[in-house]
Write a protein that holds these residues in place. Sequence first.
Motif: not given
Length: 150
Positions: A83-94, A98-105
């Motif tokens: 498992r790997l869980v992390y936040t995801f954000a574009w540095e110059e967002p549209a 908004r920041e999301t959470v990615v959960d890889l199982s």
Amino acid sequence: MSEQPAALVLNLECTVASPPEATFRLLTDPARLAEWWGPHGFSIPQVDVNLVAGGRYRFRMAPPEGEPFHLSGEFLEIDPPWRLVYTFAWEEPAPDDRETVVDLSLASTGTGTRVALSQGPFLTKERLALHRDGWNESFEKLVLAARGTG
């Protein structure tokens, strides 16, 4: 009482022909990430990863045409190779990003690894669709990168 709309969450799966340990390396090793991350035609000229809970990552993505851009986030949970869980954000967002959470199982299939992704919540259906398209193309590239890593 009004009913709340369902959260906009992306759920995808792919199966790769490498064991969970090798697949986890594809998902976390900077050199391996650069092989498959991003939609077709994009390159990843810079990958910085501090793979510890609370550590950060930053990717520089270069589209086929136009200026490179960055995405970054923080590792929330790391449980190799499952498992790997992390936040995801574009540095110059549209405006609708908004920041999301990615959960890889990851799960062993006996002959490879099933990778299940959940990401969200997104603010709009359009942003969810953009990420769905990007992840589908990335997963196509991940399947190719996993060949020969077993």
